[in-house]
Every structure is written in C-alpha cells, then in structure tokens.
Motif scaffolding. Structure first.
Motif, short mmCIF file in Angstrom:
data_model
loop_
_atom_site.label_atom_id
_atom_site.label_comp_id
_atom_site.label_asym_id
_atom_site.label_seq_id
_atom_site.Cartn_x
_atom_site.Cartn_y
_atom_site.Cartn_z
N ARG A 147 -12.75 45.47 -13.72
CA ARG A 147 -12.74 44.71 -12.73
C ARG A 147 -13.61 43.23 -12.94
O ARG A 147 -13.11 42.09 -12.80
CB ARG A 147 -12.73 45.20 -11.28
CG ARG A 147 -11.51 46.32 -11.32
CD ARG A 147 -11.98 46.79 -9.64
NE ARG A 147 -11.26 46.13 -8.54
CZ ARG A 147 -11.18 46.48 -7.21
NH1 ARG A 147 -11.45 47.57 -7.02
NH2 ARG A 147 -10.86 45.26 -6.44
N ARG B 290 -12.01 39.76 -13.77
CA ARG B 290 -12.22 38.47 -12.85
C ARG B 290 -12.77 37.14 -13.80
O ARG B 290 -12.58 35.93 -13.42
CB ARG B 290 -13.17 38.70 -11.85
CG ARG B 290 -12.22 39.72 -10.53
CD ARG B 290 -13.24 39.66 -9.51
NE ARG B 290 -12.77 40.49 -8.52
CZ ARG B 290 -13.17 41.83 -8.29
NH1 ARG B 290 -14.22 42.45 -8.96
NH2 ARG B 290 -12.53 42.57 -7.24
N ARG B 291 -13.85 37.74 -14.83
CA ARG B 291 -14.27 36.66 -15.55
C ARG B 291 -13.46 36.03 -16.47
O ARG B 291 -13.48 34.55 -16.57
CB ARG B 291 -15.72 37.53 -16.16
CG ARG B 291 -16.59 36.65 -17.13
CD ARG B 291 -17.49 37.10 -17.88
NE ARG B 291 -18.15 36.38 -18.81
CZ ARG B 291 -18.93 36.81 -19.53
NH1 ARG B 291 -19.52 38.00 -19.61
NH2 ARG B 291 -19.55 36.02 -20.56
N HIS C 149 -9.94 35.90 -16.48
CA HIS C 149 -8.59 35.72 -15.99
C HIS C 149 -8.16 34.13 -16.27
O HIS C 149 -9.19 33.30 -16.11
CB HIS C 149 -8.54 36.04 -14.45
CG HIS C 149 -6.86 35.98 -14.21
ND1 HIS C 149 -5.90 34.87 -14.21
CD2 HIS C 149 -6.05 37.07 -13.82
CE1 HIS C 149 -4.84 35.22 -13.71
NE2 HIS C 149 -4.93 36.54 -13.74
N GLU D 61 -4.46 42.10 -8.53
CA GLU D 61 -5.43 41.65 -7.52
C GLU D 61 -4.78 40.67 -6.38
O GLU D 61 -4.33 39.74 -6.89
CB GLU D 61 -6.72 41.12 -7.75
CG GLU D 61 -7.75 40.98 -6.95
CD GLU D 61 -9.21 40.69 -7.42
OE1 GLU D 61 -9.36 39.49 -7.71
OE2 GLU D 61 -9.83 41.46 -7.29
N ALA E 5 -8.27 41.88 -2.96
CA ALA E 5 -9.43 40.99 -3.39
C ALA E 5 -10.64 41.01 -2.26
O ALA E 5 -10.13 41.04 -0.86
CB ALA E 5 -9.04 39.59 -3.68
#
Length: 327
Positions: free
Chosen positions: A28, A32-33, A35, A151, A215
C-alpha cells in the motif's frame, strides 16, 4: 512475467519471512507512491507494474508457496504437480536457461536449443497414459483467477458508479471500466468475470477479483458500514440546543443537538452510513465538538465575562463528582 529485479520480495522491500500484514503495508505504501496518477517521474509506471505483480503473488498464500518453490516461472508448472524444484535453481534461473516439466521422468529437464513446447509437454501429461487427447492434440485449460486492490475515496464507495481503473497487464497498463456497487466497504471483493489470466490452448480466461480499500479521509471515519464525523458547534448551541447541518457522504442533513451537550457526545443518524444493497444501511455518528471563537469581538468578550461572573458551574468539580459516582 518476470519483474525488474527478478525477485518479488525485493520489489516490495520485505524479507522472505515477512507476514501477510507486513506485505500488505509495504504494498500500500509503494502503490500510493508510484501510482501513475500521482507519480509522473520517469520509470514510476514500470515500478508500479512491478509492485502490483509482486503483490498479486505474495498476497496469495497458494501462489506465494509455489513462487517460493519454483521461482519466477512458477506459473508454467501445472498446479497439480507437487514435485521438487530443479537443482539448477528457480525456473529459468540466473543463467538464462529454460526448465521444462517432464512428466515421464517425474521431474524437470533443462532445455537446450529447440527445447519442447509447453503445450506439447502438457498434452503428454494429460493424454500420454490416461488417454482422451491423443497425439498432436492441444490441451485447453481455463486461466487462473487474479486479484488486485483498488483504493476508493469514501464518497465513491458510498455512491458507487462507473470508475476507470489502471491495472498491470504484462509490460503495460490495462484500463478497465468497472461498475462499483453503492456502499462497498473495505475488504469487499468485486468479481469481474472473464477478466483474469488467459487460458491455455484457447481455454476461457479466469476471473478478476478487485479488493476494495477505502482511502483515508480528512473528515469521515468508516467502521464497517458505520461512519463517524465531527460536528462543530458553538458553545451556546451546545448549551441551549440547536438544529445544525452536518455533511455526510450522501449530502448535507440537519441534526438536532440536545441542550447541554458536551464535546464527545455522539448523535446517531440511523441509516445515514454506508448503503447496503441487500440489507440494512449503516448509521452515521455525528460527534459534538464545541468550538469557540479564536478572536472574540469586544462585545463577545464582554458577554463571556458576564457569564463567568454569573455562573456557578465548575466543569472540574462536575467531572470529579461524575467519576466519584461511577466508582
């Protein structure tokens, strides 16, 4: 389907002994970093694909076990085979050689130039002794089911609707238009029939299961289908009671604040939580938070002073008495 590093554990930055919780946290954080909707740096796209590919395998205990046993080419090993891995190392090991399953010998063969075709190997496996396929006939087998996490903002999960998502597909990204059911909750699986891995020899594709993750939200806290939200009120509204607006994922509604409410009081709005298509919707809890003016006007300050002089209320004594009563 090798990754950039050739090792899924290195892609996620975890040890081979890592538990599922640690693997999920690492995924996760990295997803997120990197994407593509967030990170526009060169190479982020490829890194995102590697991260998803690694997580798809390591988050599934069965796939992870086969990957640990047979290496990066574990998908080429028939699922019902439970024999040893080749001594040369993982399938298609570091020297670049291809390794094939050999049903006649009960193990593996290293292929030199012009090695056997995987379809021919499987045809021999399924049709050699048991019959039913015959010489030269190709084996047809359905593709494997796949999983991927998506997410969603709380508002999107509440309302549902059509959403375009990007998933790794080999060397590129695969975009799918997905209908999100209204009221999906964290951990819920959405099945997309026929969107999984390709079948063998013309066999049907497997299914794709999207695992929903909600999220973090600056206002809403979701617990199952219940939603909690802070409700700012003025001191006089808390003291005298008031009908005040509160924002919910479904829109603004009015809530009655009872007279004498203190900060922390929870006001329940039945059925205003996450919808449930086949059951009872969750509830929304508005949590009272008394807010005072940061810079009161001279008139407001004079009124506060008059109240302080006239009132005999001591909040510390009230708390002590309440605590004494509970003991």
């Amino acid at each position: 389907m090798a990754t950039t590093t050739g090792d899924y554990y290195q892609v996620l930055g975890v040890q081979r002994s890592a538990g599922q919780d640690e693997i999920q946290r690492a995924y996760r954080k990295l997803a997120r970093r990197f994407h593509p909707d967030i990170n526009q740096e060169p190479g982020a796209d490829e890194r995102f694909k590697d991260i998803n590919q690694a997580y798809e395998v390591l988050s599934d205990p069965k796939k992870r076990s086969r990957y640990d046993r047979y290496g990066a080419q574990w998908r080429q090993v028939p699922e019902h085979y439970d024999g040893p891995a080749p001594d040369a190392g993982p399938f298609g090991g570091g020297d670049g050689r291809r390794v094939y399953f050999n049903p006649g010998a009960g193990g593996f063969d290293e292929a030199g130039f012009g090695g056997p075709d995987l379809d021919d190997v499987l045809a021999g496996l399924f049709g050699g002794r048991a019959g039913g396929f015959g010489p030269g006939r190709r084996v047809s087998a359905p593709g494997a089911d796949s999983e991927a996490e998506i997410e969603l903002p709380v508002e999107d999960a509440y309302a549902g609707g059509l959403r375009r998502i990007a998933l790794q597909a080999g060397a590129g990204l695969r975009h799918l238009d997905v209908t999100i059911p209204a009221g999906v909750v964290d951990g819920q699986r959405i099945r997309l029939a026929g969107q999984g891995a390709s079948g063998l020899g013309g066999g049907p594709r497997g299914d794709l299961y999207l695992i929903v993750r909600l999220a973090p939200h600056p206002r809403y806290r979701v617990n199952g289908r219940d939603i909690a939200v802070e409700l700012p009120v003025a001191p006089w509204e808390a003291a005298l009671g008031a009908n005040v607006p509160v924002d919910t994922p479904g829109g603004r509604v009015q809530v009655q604040v009872p007279a004498g409410s203190s900060s922390g009081r929870r006001l329940r709005l039945r059925g205003r939580g996450m919808p449930h298509p086949r059951g009872v919707a969750g509830d929304l809890y508005a949590e009272v938070k008394i807010v005072i003016p940061a810079q009161p006007t001279p008139d407001e300050r004079a009124l506060w002073q008059r109240l302080a002089q006239a009132s005999t209320f001591d909040p510390r004594a009230a708390r002590t008495g309440a605590e004494g009563g509970r003991s």
